[in-house]
Design a protein around this motif. Structure first.
Motif, PDB file in Angstrom:
ATOM      1  N   ASP A   1       0.860  -1.167   0.038  1.00 41.41           N
ATOM      2  CA  ASP A   1       0.095  -0.063   0.147  1.00 41.41           C
ATOM      3  C   ASP A   1       0.889   1.378   0.035  1.00 41.41           C
ATOM      4  N   ALA A   2       1.865   1.164   0.846  1.00 44.66           N
ATOM      5  CA  ALA A   2       2.643   2.259   0.948  1.00 44.66           C
ATOM      6  C   ALA A   2       4.274   1.940   0.860  1.00 44.66           C
ATOM      7  N   ALA A   3       5.212   2.819   0.338  1.00 43.82           N
ATOM      8  CA  ALA A   3       6.622   2.562   0.581  1.00 43.82           C
ATOM      9  C   ALA A   3       7.098   4.127   1.167  1.00 43.82           C
ATOM     10  N   VAL A   4       7.754   3.903   2.474  1.00 50.43           N
ATOM     11  CA  VAL A   4       8.308   4.736   2.916  1.00 50.43           C
ATOM     12  C   VAL A   4       9.934   5.018   3.047  1.00 50.43           C
ATOM     13  N   VAL A   5      10.569   6.164   2.337  1.00 52.77           N
ATOM     14  CA  VAL A   5      11.905   6.216   1.815  1.00 52.77           C
ATOM     15  C   VAL A   5      12.458   6.990   2.943  1.00 52.77           C
ATOM     16  N   GLY A   6      13.264   6.465   4.001  1.00 49.69           N
ATOM     17  CA  GLY A   6      13.785   7.081   5.118  1.00 49.69           C
ATOM     18  C   GLY A   6      13.459   6.468   6.346  1.00 49.69           C
ATOM     19  N   ALA A   7      14.232   6.291   7.274  1.00 47.22           N
ATOM     20  CA  ALA A   7      14.141   5.607   8.424  1.00 47.22           C
ATOM     21  C   ALA A   7      14.551   6.453   9.503  1.00 47.22           C
ATOM     22  N   GLY A   8      14.336   7.723   9.285  1.00 46.94           N
ATOM     23  CA  GLY A   8      14.444   8.578  10.760  1.00 46.94           C
ATOM     24  C   GLY A   8      13.188   8.517  11.464  1.00 46.94           C
ATOM     25  N   ALA A   9      13.105   9.589  12.335  1.00 47.47           N
ATOM     26  CA  ALA A   9      11.926   9.659  13.301  1.00 47.47           C
ATOM     27  C   ALA A   9      10.463   9.900  12.367  1.00 47.47           C
ATOM     28  N   ALA A  10      10.651  10.668  11.438  1.00 50.67           N
ATOM     29  CA  ALA A  10       9.255  11.048  10.648  1.00 50.67           C
ATOM     30  C   ALA A  10       8.919   9.716  10.003  1.00 50.67           C
ATOM     31  N   GLY A  11       9.623   9.208   9.207  1.00 56.98           N
ATOM     32  CA  GLY A  11       9.409   7.913   8.290  1.00 56.98           C
ATOM     33  C   GLY A  11       9.085   6.792   9.285  1.00 56.98           C
ATOM     34  N   LEU A  12       9.585   6.537  10.450  1.00 52.74           N
ATOM     35  CA  LEU A  12       9.165   5.468  11.282  1.00 52.74           C
ATOM     36  C   LEU A  12       7.812   5.744  11.716  1.00 52.74           C
ATOM     37  N   ALA A  13       7.607   7.100  12.338  1.00 54.09           N
ATOM     38  CA  ALA A  13       6.323   7.283  12.712  1.00 54.09           C
ATOM     39  C   ALA A  13       5.056   7.364  11.617  1.00 54.09           C
ATOM     40  N   ALA A  14       5.564   7.494  10.385  1.00 58.32           N
ATOM     41  CA  ALA A  14       4.363   7.524   9.348  1.00 58.32           C
ATOM     42  C   ALA A  14       4.158   6.086   9.026  1.00 58.32           C
ATOM     43  N   ALA A  15       5.237   5.437   8.965  1.00 58.00           N
ATOM     44  CA  ALA A  15       5.096   3.678   8.745  1.00 58.00           C
ATOM     45  C   ALA A  15       4.304   3.129   9.866  1.00 58.00           C
ATOM     46  N   GLY A  16       4.654   3.414  11.226  1.00 53.05           N
ATOM     47  CA  GLY A  16       4.045   2.758  12.257  1.00 53.05           C
ATOM     48  C   GLY A  16       2.504   3.238  12.059  1.00 53.05           C
ATOM     49  N   GLU A  17       2.010   4.543  11.864  1.00 57.20           N
ATOM     50  CA  GLU A  17       0.615   4.910  11.896  1.00 57.20           C
ATOM     51  C   GLU A  17      -0.117   4.362  10.755  1.00 57.20           C
ATOM     52  N   LEU A  18       0.700   4.448   9.518  1.00 54.67           N
ATOM     53  CA  LEU A  18       0.059   3.310   8.519  1.00 54.67           C
ATOM     54  C   LEU A  18      -0.155   1.967   8.807  1.00 54.67           C
ATOM     55  N   ALA A  19       0.772   1.325   9.267  1.00 60.10           N
ATOM     56  CA  ALA A  19       0.485  -0.079   9.577  1.00 60.10           C
ATOM     57  C   ALA A  19      -0.599  -0.093  10.673  1.00 60.10           C
ATOM     58  N   ARG A  20      -0.561   0.554  11.749  1.00 59.95           N
ATOM     59  CA  ARG A  20      -1.773   0.512  12.664  1.00 59.95           C
ATOM     60  C   ARG A  20      -3.060   1.002  12.095  1.00 59.95           C
ATOM     61  N   LEU A  21      -3.144   1.503  10.852  1.00 58.67           N
ATOM     62  CA  LEU A  21      -4.370   1.662  10.444  1.00 58.67           C
ATOM     63  C   LEU A  21      -4.622   0.636   9.145  1.00 58.67           C
ATOM     64  N   GLY A  22      -3.920  -0.364   9.459  1.00 58.89           N
ATOM     65  CA  GLY A  22      -4.196  -1.737   8.284  1.00 58.89           C
ATOM     66  C   GLY A  22      -3.638  -1.497   6.990  1.00 58.89           C
ATOM     67  N   ARG A  23      -2.588  -0.676   6.862  1.00 53.56           N
ATOM     68  CA  ARG A  23      -1.872  -0.575   5.658  1.00 53.56           C
ATOM     69  C   ARG A  23      -0.631  -1.418   5.505  1.00 53.56           C
ATOM     70  N   SER A  24      -0.361  -2.083   4.287  1.00 51.75           N
ATOM     71  CA  SER A  24       0.956  -2.599   4.091  1.00 51.75           C
ATOM     72  C   SER A  24       1.888  -1.724   3.799  1.00 51.75           C
ATOM     73  N   VAL A  25       2.940  -1.705   4.532  1.00 52.64           N
ATOM     74  CA  VAL A  25       4.038  -0.626   4.333  1.00 52.64           C
ATOM     75  C   VAL A  25       5.416  -1.225   4.587  1.00 52.64           C
ATOM     76  N   VAL A  26       6.412  -0.582   3.798  1.00 49.41           N
ATOM     77  CA  VAL A  26       7.464  -0.959   3.645  1.00 49.41           C
ATOM     78  C   VAL A  26       8.480   0.152   3.825  1.00 49.41           C
ATOM     79  N   VAL A  27       9.520   0.204   4.672  1.00 48.53           N
ATOM     80  CA  VAL A  27      10.458   1.144   4.887  1.00 48.53           C
ATOM     81  C   VAL A  27      11.904   0.802   4.427  1.00 48.53           C
ATOM     82  N   LEU A  28      12.211   1.777   3.300  1.00 44.35           N
ATOM     83  CA  LEU A  28      13.569   1.664   2.840  1.00 44.35           C
ATOM     84  C   LEU A  28      14.510   2.696   3.145  1.00 44.35           C
TER      85      LEU A  28
END
Length: 370
Positions: free
Chosen positions: A10-37
């Protein structure tokens, strides 16, 4: 990708700093499949950081307040910010008096590792050392080229690449960076015990300003912020320049001297910046990729968390078909940046230690986006 085939994520997050990890976690909690690169393998340069009371709502939403309270390797209470903008004048800002009433000095690496574990627990997949080399496709069917002929397919993209904003700029966004600001950071673990609580000190130097703060794990961090066009020697010998800038550091002077002489030194870009648009069809930028703030505002990490959470929610709503989510998010990012800048201009304009025509003139006009 064959026509009609669903994207891999559903979503690809590019960057694993604080903002990217917060966004990825929120998307996952909302039921989205998400990968962090993350091409840097989630290794960050700056070990120390502060969280001011404006971060409390985001920390509560992330469920991190208890962790900050009980893990003294992660965080220590930040009681005040002491500012010295004019000779012989010190202002003490007690954080207990702010909404939220709490602040922390944190170990940034440990904090981001905690964010990563929370995002993974929510269902996000974290891929370390994966560099994005190319992008094609359209909204709903993005294709990211990674590694040796690898490919990641996603319906939605989250740019969390930091100040370079690599995805957003490839997708047509323009990055405004009106005035350049560099930072020399120094960090060191100390042999002696440090306080159980931290105080952040900031003060004017003739051609910039410096900060110093206690950090968890018997450590100390300090730094010097300057405009390179006004201080050409700083980049060539950062240790010496940092010592010179902090020469009048009062009770911190000896500790700063040891840290600068013995510790790790890094020179980084600290310029504020703002994308002309922080979101577009099928993509969004979070954290420093969307807007980076003058460090004098002490809200870089707080904004990274807030924009990551807000960006994750906006991306989810956009994936649900809500056409208003992304424009509303972009407008909020711009308004936040402009508000922060407006609060800083009077400070830069009023500091008596900055000579007319020098740093204060340079920075009081800082922030005009063409």
């Amino acid at each position: 990708m064959a026509e009609g085939r669903a994207p891999q994520w559903d979503a690809a997050v590019v960057g694993a700093g604080a903002a990217g990890l917060a966004a990825a976690g929120e998307l996952a909690r909302l039921g989205r499949s998400v990968v962090v690169l993350d091409g840097d393998g989630m290794v960050r340069r700056k070990p120390g950081e502060v969280l001011t009371p404006n971060a409390v709502p985001s920390l509560a939403a992330l469920g991190l307040l208890d962790e900050l309270a009980i893990d003294n390797q992660l965080a220590m209470p930040l009681l005040s910010i002491q500012r010295s903008w004019a000779a012989e004048t010190v202002e003490r800002d007690d954080l207990l008096m702010h909404p939220g009433g709490r602040g922390w000095s944190i170990d940034r690496l440990r904090f981001e590792a905690l964010l990563a574990s929370r995002a993974a627990a929510a269902g996000a997949v974290l891929s370390k050392g994966i560099r994005v080399d190319g992008l094609d496709g359209v909204a709903g069917q993005w294709r990211l080229s990674v590694g040796a002929a690898g490919r990641v397919e996603a319906r939605f993209l989250v740019d969390a690449s930091g100040r370079p904003a690599v995805l957003a700029r490839r997708l047509g966004a323009r990055l405004g960076r009106p005035k350049r600001l560099l930072a020399i950071h120094a960090f060191c673990r100390l042999a002696e015990e440090v306080s159980e609580a931290a105080h952040l000190s900031v003060a004017a130097a003739p051609d910039g300003w410096w900060y110093a703060v206690e950090v968890p794990q018997r450590s100390f961090a300090c730094g010097y912020l300057f405009a390179p066009s006004l201080s050409s020697s700083s980049a060539s010998d950062p240790r010496r320049r940092l010592l010179q800038a902090c020469a009048e550091a009062g009770p911190f002077a000896l500790r700063i001297q040891r840290v600068v002489q013995q510790g790790e030194i890094c020179l980084v870009d600290a310029s504020s910046s703002l994308l002309d648009k922080a979101a577009g069809e099928g993509w969004i930028a979070v954290g420093d990729a969307a807007a980076s703030f003058d460090p004098l505002a002490s809200q870089g990490l707080a904004n990274a968390l807030a924009s990551g959470l807000a960006g994750g929610r906006a991306a989810h709503r956009a994936l649900c078909g809500d056409n208003s989510a992304l424009p509303a998010y972009a407008a909020a990012i711009r308004a936040t940046w402009q508000h922060s800048h407006a609060r800083l201009v009077p400070i830069y304009s009023a500091v008596r230690r900055w000579p007319e025509g020098g740093f204060w003139t340079f920075m009081s006009t800082h922030g005009h986006i063409v």
